[in-house]
Every structure is written in structure tokens, then in C-alpha cells.
Design an enzyme around this catalytic site. Sequence first.
Site, short mmCIF file in Angstrom:
data_model
loop_
_atom_site.label_atom_id
_atom_site.label_comp_id
_atom_site.label_asym_id
_atom_site.label_seq_id
_atom_site.Cartn_x
_atom_site.Cartn_y
_atom_site.Cartn_z
N LEU A 149 0.68 -1.24 0.02
CA LEU A 149 0.11 -0.13 -0.08
C LEU A 149 0.94 1.26 0.07
CD1 LEU A 149 -2.76 1.12 0.40
CD2 LEU A 149 -2.65 1.10 2.81
N ASN B 56 16.31 -2.26 2.62
CA ASN B 56 15.18 -2.20 3.70
C ASN B 56 15.60 -3.31 4.52
OD1 ASN B 56 12.99 -1.61 1.15
ND2 ASN B 56 13.00 -0.13 2.88
N HIS C 24 3.68 -8.65 4.31
CA HIS C 24 4.55 -9.64 3.48
C HIS C 24 6.09 -9.04 3.71
CE1 HIS C 24 4.20 -5.77 1.21
NE2 HIS C 24 5.11 -6.05 0.51
N GLU D 187 11.96 0.73 8.61
CA GLU D 187 12.36 0.04 7.35
C GLU D 187 13.59 0.32 6.73
OE1 GLU D 187 9.34 -0.18 4.68
OE2 GLU D 187 7.94 -0.57 6.34
N HIS E 201 9.18 5.46 0.81
CA HIS E 201 10.58 5.83 1.60
C HIS E 201 11.34 6.76 0.96
CE1 HIS E 201 10.33 0.78 1.68
NE2 HIS E 201 10.27 1.48 3.00
N CYS F 287 16.96 0.62 -4.17
CA CYS F 287 16.24 -0.31 -3.31
C CYS F 287 16.99 -1.57 -3.38
CB CYS F 287 14.74 -0.51 -3.94
SG CYS F 287 13.80 0.66 -3.63
#
Length: 421
Positions: free
Chosen positions: A28, A105, A132, A167, A235, A352
Site C-alpha cells: 500500500l 530495507n 509481506h 524500514e 521511502h 532499493c
Amino acid sequence: MSETNASLTEINFDGIVGPSHNYAGLSLGNIASASHKGDPSYPRAAALQGVAKMRGNLDRLGVQGFLLPLPRPNNSLADALAYDGTEPAGLRAAPWSASSMWTANAATVSPAPDTADGKCHLTPANLVTMLHRAQEWPDTKRMLEVAFGDRDHFTVHDIAPMTFGDEGAANHMRFCEGHGSAGVEVFVYGRPGGRFPARQHEQASRLVARRHGLDPARCVFIEQNPAAIEAGAFHNDVVAVANERVLFTHAEAFADQASAYEAIRAVFPALEIVEVPSDIVTIEEAIRTYLFNAQLVTQPDGTMALIVPEECRESASVWAYCEGMLAGNGPIKHVIPVDVRQSMANGGGPACLRLRVVCDPRSVDPRFMLDDAKADLLEQTIAAHYPEQIDPADIGSETLARTVVTARKQLLAALGITQLG
């Protein structure tokens, strides 16, 4: 804090994309993930794109590490969710998530020059905001304890309390004169209450700073712009990236942009800011192309390069900005597009996919360090054992489960990392 240590270098540890890579749209606030929900995914292509990215950085920087896919499907989570066939598809897909590929993360990392005991400290992220991702930390911590198992050089901590969402490095920046010198660590947090979750809690950031033994006078805590979170910057690394003296940022990254700059400059006067104006690249276009979810790296010749997704080159406004930046006299001298389209479609760009760890490469378990032969081995194993395509209907099938489990086992066997089997 120690003096400059020439043996320390920054190593990017990329996540090898897992064989269960799929587009279930579980995140989300992640616009890319939501927009590709239900599409077929291509795990083999995704993993090979990731290895190609690592090869490029190995050639470019001379050093590169990697972290491994976590065990999937996660049968413990599936059992805890009491599946009986009536559960929503998104809930059924959670134990299959390959989101650990985004190792930004995995943890927050404080290099030895910044810490009171002169060791590199890592705190695994609890990722509690999303089911998740919240399943990841036990296996992530276990892997970090193997890869960074030299207790003379590293300390791997427990996660922050689950009350406080953490995170990891995606909300953390470090400024320094050189990677081996003492730095200023900047923690970016969000405020709750908006349309999308603010995933980084301020108290998680402050706890990590204390736990790592950082000097409070060399820590800065900044609020992310709520409007950026609303636009899909879940983020901080979607709207800002730092390297040594340089902050490359969108003009709408922080809640109070001017105060954020002042706070960093107060403890790091050498700060160089490269700010991209909103009238040149909108916040929406920055998020769509992941211009800031880039790797900003110092090359061996001392010049800085920005490693961006191919999507940046395909955007008229973003590429025009990049070309104008290179024509000027700024600190970023190269912009290098890379193909990570399978990751991008799930909401993760070049930044990422990597965890930055400043350390002596000799202190890392060598099985987690890339060289050309190991890259060949990874490519061969992925090509032989990864599924070519996963359709939404495949999630939950015994056939896919066997393929995914076998592929990961073959990867571990090829690398000789038996502790994580």
C-alpha cells in the site's frame, strides 16, 4: 570515533531476486506495485537483470557484494494465517513475496568511524507496516549474522520493538568527507495519519542511533514531506539520495526543505546540495521514473556517478534535467542508466536493490562477495532453475512451490552457503 581508515570502503550488497518474484500488489502506497498488480512476472529475467547490474558496478567500482533470497513460500506464515480457501488473494500471496530483494530495507548500517566502539553496527528492519515484509526480519538477521559474522568488526542487533515501524537504510543517509572518515548520519521519518502509511517511525530512528553508539551531535532527524508520501514516495530514497558530501534531492522531499538543509549543514558544513526543482521534474514524474532511487557512487577516479533506471532516459523531462546537470559544473559527472524493469514494475529501483556497508572487504564472509566467476555461476544457476514466468493463478500451487524451493537450494549449494538452507 576513529580517524580516517584507508582500509574501509563502501560495498553495495545487492539482493539477488528470488525465484518467487511476482506482482501481487501487496505494498500500500507503492504506486508501481499497485499499478502492476495481477500482471505476469518473470523471475528469471528479473534475477538476471539484477546480476547484470551487479556486474556493472563490480567493473565500475571494483567491489560488490550480494545477499540471498529468503526461503519462500514461508510455510510458517501460511500456517499462522490459517488458509482454508476463503482468504483474499493478497493474503494468500504474502508468504510468497520476494520483497527481500530490496536490501535497502534489510537493515540500517552505521560504519565503524561513526560508532563509539569502532565497529560497524547493523540493525535489521522490522518492516512491521506490511505483512509481506514483516515476515522477513528473522531470516534477514540470520543472513546478516553469517555475512557479517566477524565480531571484531561487526555487531548485528535485534530489530526495533514492533511498536515502532522501521524500514532500514531506505530512510537513512550518511554524509562524510570520505567513506573511511567519521560521518554525519541523517534519519528521515514520516508522520502517521495520511492516505498512505508513514513507514519509518521517528522513535525507531532514534532508537537505532542510540543502539549504534552514534554521537548525538552528529545525528540529524528530519521529517519526510507528507505530500511526497501521498504521491507514492513510501521511502525517503524515492525522493533523495546522498553520497559523501552530496545530497541529490527533489525540491519536495522534506516537510521543511530549508530547515532540513540547515540542520545538516549545522553539523556538516561541507554539504553540497543538488536540488531538482518541481517545475522541471514534478514529484509525480520523479516517483514514476525513480530518478532519486538511484545509486550515487564515488568511482575510483574520484568522480561521482548516478546509476538510474532506464525509465529515466525514457522521460523527456527527467533526461533533459540529467543532460543539463552533466553540462554544468556540479559534483555529479556521470549518469548511467541500467535495466531493472522487473524490479521497477514492483516498485524498486537501483537504490532499493542494494544495502550500503562501509567496511574492510576482508572482514566480510567471502561467499557474499561478487567476482566474475561467481557472477557466471549465479547466471548459470538462475538460468537453469528459476521459473521463467509466474502468473497470478500460480501462487499457492504445489508445482510452483517445488520449483521455487529447488531454485533457492541450488543457489545456496552453488555458493556453498549451507547455513541458510
